[in-house]
Design a protein around this motif. Structure first.
Motif, PDB file in Angstrom:
ATOM      1  N   TYR A 198     -11.160   0.404   3.814  1.00 56.56           N
ATOM      2  CA  TYR A 198     -10.362   0.937   2.692  1.00 56.56           C
ATOM      3  C   TYR A 198      -8.888   1.163   3.058  1.00 56.56           C
ATOM      4  CZ  TYR A 198     -10.024   5.634   4.588  1.00 56.56           C
ATOM      5  OH  TYR A 198      -9.705   6.696   5.369  1.00 56.56           O
ATOM      6  N   SER A 199      -8.642   1.374   4.353  1.00 64.43           N
ATOM      7  CA  SER A 199      -7.262   1.679   4.762  1.00 64.43           C
ATOM      8  C   SER A 199      -6.382   0.430   4.820  1.00 64.43           C
ATOM      9  CB  SER A 199      -7.268   2.372   6.124  1.00 64.43           C
ATOM     10  OG  SER A 199      -7.785   1.473   7.089  1.00 64.43           O
ATOM     11  N   GLN A 200      -6.988  -0.749   4.669  1.00 57.70           N
ATOM     12  CA  GLN A 200      -6.199  -1.989   4.719  1.00 57.70           C
ATOM     13  C   GLN A 200      -6.389  -2.818   3.454  1.00 57.70           C
ATOM     14  OE1 GLN A 200      -8.034  -2.573   8.470  1.00 57.70           O
ATOM     15  NE2 GLN A 200      -6.065  -2.884   9.495  1.00 57.70           N
ATOM     16  N   PRO A 201      -5.723  -2.409   2.385  1.00 50.20           N
ATOM     17  CA  PRO A 201      -5.868  -3.156   1.125  1.00 50.20           C
ATOM     18  C   PRO A 201      -5.028  -4.432   1.160  1.00 50.20           C
ATOM     19  CG  PRO A 201      -4.525  -1.162   0.827  1.00 50.20           C
ATOM     20  CD  PRO A 201      -4.813  -1.270   2.274  1.00 50.20           C
ATOM     21  N   VAL A 202      -5.689  -5.573   1.156  1.00 48.42           N
ATOM     22  CA  VAL A 202      -4.945  -6.828   1.293  1.00 48.42           C
ATOM     23  C   VAL A 202      -5.088  -7.740   0.077  1.00 48.42           C
ATOM     24  CG1 VAL A 202      -4.936  -6.894   3.819  1.00 48.42           C
ATOM     25  CG2 VAL A 202      -6.882  -7.842   2.564  1.00 48.42           C
TER      26      VAL A 202
ATOM     27  N   LEU B 245      -6.907   3.300  -3.422  1.00 47.86           N
ATOM     28  CA  LEU B 245      -7.230   1.916  -3.054  1.00 47.86           C
ATOM     29  C   LEU B 245      -7.374   1.067  -4.320  1.00 47.86           C
ATOM     30  CD1 LEU B 245      -8.265  -0.339  -1.123  1.00 47.86           C
ATOM     31  CD2 LEU B 245     -10.549   0.690  -1.348  1.00 47.86           C
ATOM     32  N   THR B 246      -8.071   1.613  -5.309  1.00 45.30           N
ATOM     33  CA  THR B 246      -8.291   0.872  -6.560  1.00 45.30           C
ATOM     34  C   THR B 246      -6.946   0.457  -7.157  1.00 45.30           C
ATOM     35  OG1 THR B 246     -10.223   2.274  -6.936  1.00 45.30           O
ATOM     36  CG2 THR B 246      -9.494   0.942  -8.785  1.00 45.30           C
ATOM     37  N   SER B 247      -5.998   1.399  -7.187  1.00 45.49           N
ATOM     38  CA  SER B 247      -4.701   1.084  -7.795  1.00 45.49           C
ATOM     39  C   SER B 247      -3.947   0.047  -6.965  1.00 45.49           C
ATOM     40  CB  SER B 247      -3.860   2.356  -7.963  1.00 45.49           C
ATOM     41  OG  SER B 247      -3.374   2.776  -6.721  1.00 45.49           O
ATOM     42  N   LYS B 248      -4.118   0.082  -5.638  1.00 45.16           N
ATOM     43  CA  LYS B 248      -3.374  -0.853  -4.785  1.00 45.16           C
ATOM     44  C   LYS B 248      -3.874  -2.282  -4.906  1.00 45.16           C
ATOM     45  CE  LYS B 248      -1.638   2.218  -1.228  1.00 45.16           C
ATOM     46  NZ  LYS B 248      -2.010   2.938  -0.017  1.00 45.16           N
ATOM     47  N   ILE B 249      -5.177  -2.456  -5.136  1.00 45.56           N
ATOM     48  CA  ILE B 249      -5.693  -3.833  -5.118  1.00 45.56           C
ATOM     49  C   ILE B 249      -5.883  -4.429  -6.518  1.00 45.56           C
ATOM     50  CG2 ILE B 249      -6.804  -3.546  -2.855  1.00 45.56           C
ATOM     51  CD1 ILE B 249      -9.514  -3.450  -4.342  1.00 45.56           C
ATOM     52  N   THR B 250      -5.605  -3.641  -7.567  1.00 41.44           N
ATOM     53  CA  THR B 250      -5.771  -4.192  -8.924  1.00 41.44           C
ATOM     54  C   THR B 250      -4.438  -4.752  -9.422  1.00 41.44           C
ATOM     55  OG1 THR B 250      -7.359  -2.417  -9.344  1.00 41.44           O
ATOM     56  CG2 THR B 250      -6.662  -3.703 -11.248  1.00 41.44           C
TER      57      THR B 250
END
Ligand SMILES: NC(=O)c1ccc[n+]([C@@H]2O[C@H](COP(=O)([O-])OP(=O)(O)OC[C@H]3O[C@@H](n4cnc5c(N)ncnc54)[C@H](OP(=O)(O)O)[C@@H]3O)[C@@H](O)[C@H]2O)c1
Length: 313
Positions: free
Chosen positions: A70-74, A95-100
């Motif tokens: 989870y700490s590495q959203p790519v 995390l959800t906001s970073k990868i969407t």
């Protein structure tokens, strides 16, 4: 290059792994799955994916997902399926906001009430949908999941139309999952909440399979729980008929009598449960009028706290 949209999963446990299985069967070859722990990432990596075991046939499928921490959203995903436990939802939303992607859709899959509402509030610029899961599975180790059966997932947005879901529906249907896009998702959430309010605490307290609720005492308790669920639904503007609802729930119980509910799995594994989001939600809605759901919530919380304090016989 594939024309399929990027689909990512947050939470590679019981539900996340079964969704990955259906996506893979639907032709998706790149499935990033995010985990909370390094241990899960390492175990899935070393095995080359997650193993899903079909209970009915005994067949084992290795689903070659891409495990991520989870700490590495790519990733930049068009669809994000959030399948963490309700208790982990608050810390999964960053995390959800970073990868969407900005034009993407997030689908919240937790049982109970509270997780969807939180995601809608915290991710207000994104389209947030709710998924009501009608299949059962159990995580037997970090990278192995038993799929007991049931093959429906009802999905819908409450705030904005999200026709994009039809693309996802096509992929899942290709893979064998009855992914249905519905207008009135709250109606199905209430029905699932009613089922979980009966089955989860009664199986957790008795440490039994679903079939325990079919006993005479289980039926009586179920009727009391459902009456309160209907009262809570009414306060939220939903009219549920208790007689029809009880009939429906007992039909679902007959179909799932061999299953272990997620709450009994949590209790047996020494984990905290989702009781606050299920019976606790009904109890908070009704206050003093929600006596049965309050008692069940308190009992399950006491069981959580009794870990390691039992009398040795
Ligand atoms: N099991 C069922 O049959 C069923 C049916 C219907 C609905 N549901 C609902 O589905 C939801 C998920 O349940 P489940 O049984 O699939 O849970 P689970 O087996 O415990 O899996 C949860 C997964 O979430 C991961 N996770 C936790 N916090 C995270 C974070 N912040 N970022 C990324 N990943 C994170 C965990 O990672 P680690 O592996 O590293 O711990 C784990 O892989 C629950 O609300 C449950 O009520 C379950």
């Amino acid at each position: 290059m594939s024309r399929d949209p990027q689909i990512c999963i947050i939470g590679g446990g019981s539900v996340g792994s079964v969704l990955a299985y259906f996506l893979h069967r639907g032709g998706i070859r790149e499935i990033p799955v995010y985990y909370a722990s390094r241990e899960s990432v390492i175990e899935v990596e070393s095995q080359g994916g997650v193993v899903v075991i079909e209970k009915k046939s005994g067949a084992e499928y290795l689903v070659p997902i891409k495990p991520r921490h989870y700490s590495q959203p790519v990733d930049q995903c068009v669809f994000v399926l959030n399948a963490v436990k309700a208790i982990d939802v608050p810390r999964s939303l960053e995390l959800t906001s970073k990868i969407t992607r900005e034009d993407g859709v997030v689908i919240m899959l937790q049982n109970g009430f509270g997780s969807l509402e939180l995601a809608e509030e915290k991710l207000a610029w994104l389209k947030v949908a709710c998924g009501v899961v009608y299949f059962a599975s159990e995580r037997v180790s970090r990278a192995r999941v038993i799929y007991y059966g049931g093959d429906a997932l009802l999905v819908g947005c409450r705030r904005r139309p999200c026709g994009e879901l039809l693309v996802l529906a096509e992929i899942f249907k290709r893979g064998g999952l009855d992914f249905r896009v519905v207008d009135n998702i709250d109606h199905y959430r209430w029905i699932k909440l009613a089922f979980n309010s009966v089955v989860n605490p009664l199986t957790a307290i008795t440490r039994s399979r679903n079939e325990i609720v079919l006993e005479e005492e289980g039926v009586k308790l179920a009727e009391m729980i459902i009456r309160e669920v209907c009262e809570a639904a009414r306060l939220h503007g939903y009219n549920l008929d208790p007689t029809r609802l009880i009939k429906h729930i007992f039909k679902m119980l007959e179909d799932s009598r061999e299953n272990y509910s997620s709450m009994v799995q949590d209790i047996l594994a020494g984990r905290n449960t989702e009781i606050d989001y299920i019976n606790g939600f009904i109890a908070r809605t009704l206050g003093e009028r929600g006596l049965v759901n309050t008692v069940l919530t308190l009992l399950v919380k006491l069981i959580e706290k009794s870990r390691g304090r039992g009398v040795k016989g």
